[in-house]
Design a protein around this motif. Structure first.
Motif, mmCIF file in Angstrom:
data_model
loop_
_atom_site.group_PDB
_atom_site.id
_atom_site.type_symbol
_atom_site.label_atom_id
_atom_site.label_comp_id
_atom_site.label_asym_id
_atom_site.label_seq_id
_atom_site.Cartn_x
_atom_site.Cartn_y
_atom_site.Cartn_z
ATOM 1 N N ASN A 71 0.828 -1.206 0.000
ATOM 2 C CA ASN A 71 0.000 0.000 0.000
ATOM 3 C C ASN A 71 0.865 1.259 0.000
ATOM 4 O OD1 ASN A 71 0.386 1.067 2.692
ATOM 5 N ND2 ASN A 71 -0.584 -0.830 3.366
ATOM 6 N N PHE A 72 0.202 2.403 -0.033
ATOM 7 C CA PHE A 72 0.862 3.685 -0.315
ATOM 8 C C PHE A 72 1.722 4.224 0.828
ATOM 9 C CE2 PHE A 72 -1.163 6.512 2.596
ATOM 10 C CZ PHE A 72 -2.161 5.688 3.088
ATOM 11 N N SER A 73 1.540 3.756 2.042
ATOM 12 C CA SER A 73 2.096 4.472 3.203
ATOM 13 C C SER A 73 3.628 4.571 3.152
ATOM 14 C CB SER A 73 1.671 3.765 4.489
ATOM 15 O OG SER A 73 2.379 4.299 5.579
ATOM 16 N N ALA A 74 4.128 5.822 3.334
ATOM 17 C CA ALA A 74 5.576 6.047 3.326
ATOM 18 C C ALA A 74 6.131 6.037 4.745
ATOM 19 C CB ALA A 74 5.866 7.392 2.677
ATOM 20 N N GLY A 75 5.228 6.084 5.733
ATOM 21 C CA GLY A 75 5.677 6.107 7.129
ATOM 22 C C GLY A 75 5.921 7.515 7.652
ATOM 23 N N THR A 76 5.380 8.526 6.973
ATOM 24 C CA THR A 76 5.589 9.918 7.417
ATOM 25 C C THR A 76 4.936 10.162 8.774
ATOM 26 O OG1 THR A 76 5.391 10.491 5.095
ATOM 27 C CG2 THR A 76 5.411 12.326 6.656
ATOM 28 N N ARG A 77 3.682 9.741 8.917
ATOM 29 C CA ARG A 77 2.943 9.966 10.166
ATOM 30 C C ARG A 77 3.702 9.363 11.353
ATOM 31 N NH1 ARG A 77 -0.901 12.947 9.990
ATOM 32 N NH2 ARG A 77 -2.733 11.833 9.320
ATOM 33 N N GLY A 78 4.110 8.108 11.201
ATOM 34 C CA GLY A 78 4.754 7.411 12.314
ATOM 35 C C GLY A 78 6.102 8.029 12.660
ATOM 36 N N LEU A 200 -1.003 3.367 16.819
ATOM 37 C CA LEU A 200 -0.965 2.379 15.736
ATOM 38 C C LEU A 200 -1.231 3.039 14.384
ATOM 39 C CD1 LEU A 200 -2.915 -0.361 17.737
ATOM 40 C CD2 LEU A 200 -0.434 -0.051 17.562
ATOM 41 N N ALA A 201 -0.169 3.642 13.828
ATOM 42 C CA ALA A 201 -0.329 4.407 12.584
ATOM 43 C C ALA A 201 0.020 3.599 11.337
ATOM 44 C CB ALA A 201 0.550 5.663 12.641
ATOM 45 N N ALA A 202 0.504 2.368 11.509
ATOM 46 C CA ALA A 202 0.851 1.572 10.320
ATOM 47 C C ALA A 202 -0.398 1.283 9.498
ATOM 48 C CB ALA A 202 1.511 0.267 10.755
ATOM 49 N N ALA A 203 -0.214 1.188 8.197
ATOM 50 C CA ALA A 203 -1.335 0.846 7.301
ATOM 51 C C ALA A 203 -1.296 -0.664 7.109
ATOM 52 C CB ALA A 203 -1.173 1.580 5.986
ATOM 53 N N VAL A 204 -2.126 -1.344 7.885
ATOM 54 C CA VAL A 204 -2.060 -2.818 7.939
ATOM 55 C C VAL A 204 -3.091 -3.413 6.989
ATOM 56 C CG1 VAL A 204 -2.215 -4.808 9.475
ATOM 57 C CG2 VAL A 204 -1.388 -2.628 10.353
ATOM 58 N N SER A 205 -2.639 -4.345 6.187
ATOM 59 C CA SER A 205 -3.550 -4.963 5.209
ATOM 60 C C SER A 205 -4.743 -5.602 5.924
ATOM 61 C CB SER A 205 -2.799 -6.044 4.438
ATOM 62 O OG SER A 205 -3.707 -6.700 3.595
ATOM 63 N N SER A 253 -5.744 4.040 17.769
ATOM 64 C CA SER A 253 -5.613 3.454 16.429
ATOM 65 C C SER A 253 -5.940 4.523 15.389
ATOM 66 C CB SER A 253 -6.534 2.244 16.270
ATOM 67 O OG SER A 253 -7.880 2.669 16.242
ATOM 68 N N PHE A 254 -5.581 4.280 14.147
ATOM 69 C CA PHE A 254 -5.890 5.203 13.049
ATOM 70 C C PHE A 254 -6.876 4.539 12.097
ATOM 71 C CE2 PHE A 254 -3.177 8.969 13.089
ATOM 72 C CZ PHE A 254 -2.366 8.672 14.158
ATOM 73 N N LYS A 255 -7.716 5.365 11.511
ATOM 74 C CA LYS A 255 -8.625 4.860 10.474
ATOM 75 C C LYS A 255 -8.457 5.727 9.243
ATOM 76 C CE LYS A 255 -11.988 2.306 11.050
ATOM 77 N NZ LYS A 255 -11.546 1.289 10.121
ATOM 78 N N LEU A 256 -8.103 5.087 8.161
ATOM 79 C CA LEU A 256 -7.935 5.815 6.896
ATOM 80 C C LEU A 256 -9.139 5.546 6.003
ATOM 81 C CD1 LEU A 256 -6.021 7.392 4.884
ATOM 82 C CD2 LEU A 256 -5.517 5.147 3.966
ATOM 83 N N GLU A 257 -9.713 6.597 5.458
ATOM 84 C CA GLU A 257 -10.799 6.448 4.491
ATOM 85 C C GLU A 257 -10.523 7.352 3.294
ATOM 86 O OE1 GLU A 257 -13.135 4.265 4.537
ATOM 87 O OE2 GLU A 257 -12.880 3.578 6.606
ATOM 88 N N GLY A 281 -9.317 9.505 12.884
ATOM 89 C CA GLY A 281 -9.777 9.350 11.507
ATOM 90 C C GLY A 281 -9.026 10.329 10.613
ATOM 91 N N ASN A 282 -8.569 9.814 9.470
ATOM 92 C CA ASN A 282 -7.941 10.729 8.498
ATOM 93 C C ASN A 282 -8.307 10.290 7.104
ATOM 94 O OD1 ASN A 282 -4.404 9.609 8.729
ATOM 95 N ND2 ASN A 282 -6.277 8.418 8.793
ATOM 96 N N ASP A 283 -8.545 11.293 6.213
ATOM 97 C CA ASP A 283 -8.822 10.880 4.838
ATOM 98 C C ASP A 283 -7.589 11.132 3.985
ATOM 99 O OD1 ASP A 283 -9.476 12.958 2.566
ATOM 100 O OD2 ASP A 283 -10.240 13.832 4.446
ATOM 101 N N HIS A 286 -6.480 14.683 2.782
ATOM 102 C CA HIS A 286 -6.366 15.805 3.724
ATOM 103 C C HIS A 286 -5.554 15.435 4.959
ATOM 104 C CE1 HIS A 286 -10.132 16.473 1.408
ATOM 105 N NE2 HIS A 286 -9.611 17.673 1.309
ATOM 106 N N ARG A 287 -4.943 14.256 4.948
ATOM 107 C CA ARG A 287 -4.360 13.736 6.187
ATOM 108 C C ARG A 287 -3.203 14.567 6.730
ATOM 109 N NH1 ARG A 287 -1.857 10.798 2.189
ATOM 110 N NH2 ARG A 287 0.223 9.953 2.601
ATOM 111 N N LYS A 288 -2.585 15.384 5.879
ATOM 112 C CA LYS A 288 -1.433 16.176 6.363
ATOM 113 C C LYS A 288 -1.882 17.433 7.098
ATOM 114 C CE LYS A 288 1.749 14.060 3.507
ATOM 115 N NZ LYS A 288 2.772 13.213 3.863
#
Ligand code: PAZ
Length: 354
Positions: A71-78, A200-205, A253-257, A281-283, A286-288
């Motif tokens: 998936n897209f996550s670069a790990g910036t948030r974490g 828990l900011a990882a984007a887990v499948s 935890s984080f929720k991405l939509e 929650g972050n979309d 706009h998540r940044k």
């Protein structure tokens, strides 16, 4: 090759069944040993410890893995949040996807701010009368003056963290590595009780291919479409909140939509289902600069400042964090997220002591 992926949700693994049937990563025991030493040292010093998970997990399609889902996550948030937790005097276990961004070095990512671009080479003229070593003339490597203030700030923080030993790094690649590590780390953190925070900011499948159904060798083409049936990854937040941490740790935890209207209702469902403390929650787009914190109403943790809002169910507190990047382009939303969580975590600890 045309690829058609069919996802069905008929087959759901409980966490128990998952760990009984999917093998642990080979380095697990060694990793746990190092985490144990880190946690014990900081528990003794009375320091709070946060587990930050960061980056995306892969789902391998073959045992000799050539192809995988990602998936897209670069790990910036974490990586960014970990720095703010360190600044707030937490010890940080940074559990991240291999090669994703890390605290401190993230400021010099090879794609956005390559380090080599602001180093300069200065030829040093030999002093008169000195014969030198006869080889090439000596050089000094210096940093471009405009880059020095930021480098000094980052380097000073980095060196201080190394000296104090407050950052411990763990890596995962697959969703299986992630699940095994999370469970093992949570057992180690249990000695901290309420002093442990999970971020828990990882984007887990959400889906995986059980090992028992993976092809041993590279999947061959030439037979038309590829159909892959995946199983649902067990929802481990529930055992994490109820069993592994015995309901004591403060879990975020984080929720991405991609559809922003789903953020609040889906965060509420997650809280009702898993019983933890906060969903952020972050979309995607706009998540940044905008996130929403949803949490069950709890006077002891919220304090008197939590006013009812018109958004969502009245059982839940909903608070938005927004920053204006046009006014302050250097501002990072993680500074405000972490600031708010540190305050809530403090109240969570105090509420049990009271
Ligand atoms: O890593 P990143 O900064 O590019 O993205 C962060 C994020 C969107 C993956 C994170 O904020 C998040 O929402 N994580 C949970 C994703 C999910 O499993 O719903």
């Amino acid at each position: 090759m045309s690829v058609e992926t069919t996802v069905t949700t008929e087959s759901t693994f409980s966490a128990e069944r998952y760990f009984a049937t999917q093998p642990p990563p080979p380095s697990l025991e060694q990793d746990v040993l190092h985490v144990r030493q880190f946690v014990q040292r900081h528990a003794k010093a009375g320091r709070k410890v946060v587990l930050v998970t960061s980056g995306g997990t892969t789902v391998p399609l073959e045992l000799n893995v050539v192809r995988f889902l990602d998936n897209f996550s670069a790990g910036t948030r974490g990586a960014t949040s970990a720095e703010y937790f360190l600044k707030a005097d937490y010890a940080v276990i940074f559990m991240h996807r291999q090669f994703s961004l890390q605290p401190f070095s993230r400021h010099y990512s090879h794609s956005t701010h390559p380090f080599l671009d602001f180093l300069e080479i200065e030829k040093v003229e030999p002093e008169q009368g000195s014969s030198g070593d006869g080889a090439s003339p000596p050089y000094n490597i210096t940093v471009t003056p405009s880059e020095r203030p930021q480098l000094l700030e980052v380097l000073t923080a980095y060196k201080a963290v190394h000296k104090e030993g407050t950052l411990h790094t763990l890596t995962f690649v697959t969703v299986n590595d992630y699940l095994w590590l999370l469970r093992a780390v949570s057992h180690e953190l249990a000695i901290l009780g309420r002093n442990a925070l999970y971020y828990l900011a990882a984007a887990v499948s959400d889906f995986f291919l059980p090992r028992q159904r993976m092809s041993e060798h590279k999947i061959q083409s030439g037979k038309g479409s590829l159909h892959i049936e995946m199983d649902e990854v067990p929802k481990i937040l529930k055992p994490l909140a109820k069993e592994w941490t015995r309901g004591e740790a403060f879990i975020v935890s984080f929720k991405l939509e991609t559809d922003p209207t789903l953020l609040i209702p889906k965060s509420q469902v997650a809280l009702a289902r898993y019983g933890h403390q906060v969903v952020i929650g972050n979309d995607l787009h706009h998540r940044k600069f905008q996130v929403v914190l949803v949490s069950p109403r709890n006077k002891q943790v919220d304090g008197d400042t939590a006013q009812p809002t018109s958004e969502g169910d009245s059982k839940y507190r909903v608070s938005w964090i927004r920053i204006d990047l046009a006014k302050d382009p250097k501002k990072e939303i993680e500074e405000d997220i972490v600031g708010e969580l540190v305050r809530r975590h403090r109240r969570w600890i105090d509420s049990s002591e009271a």
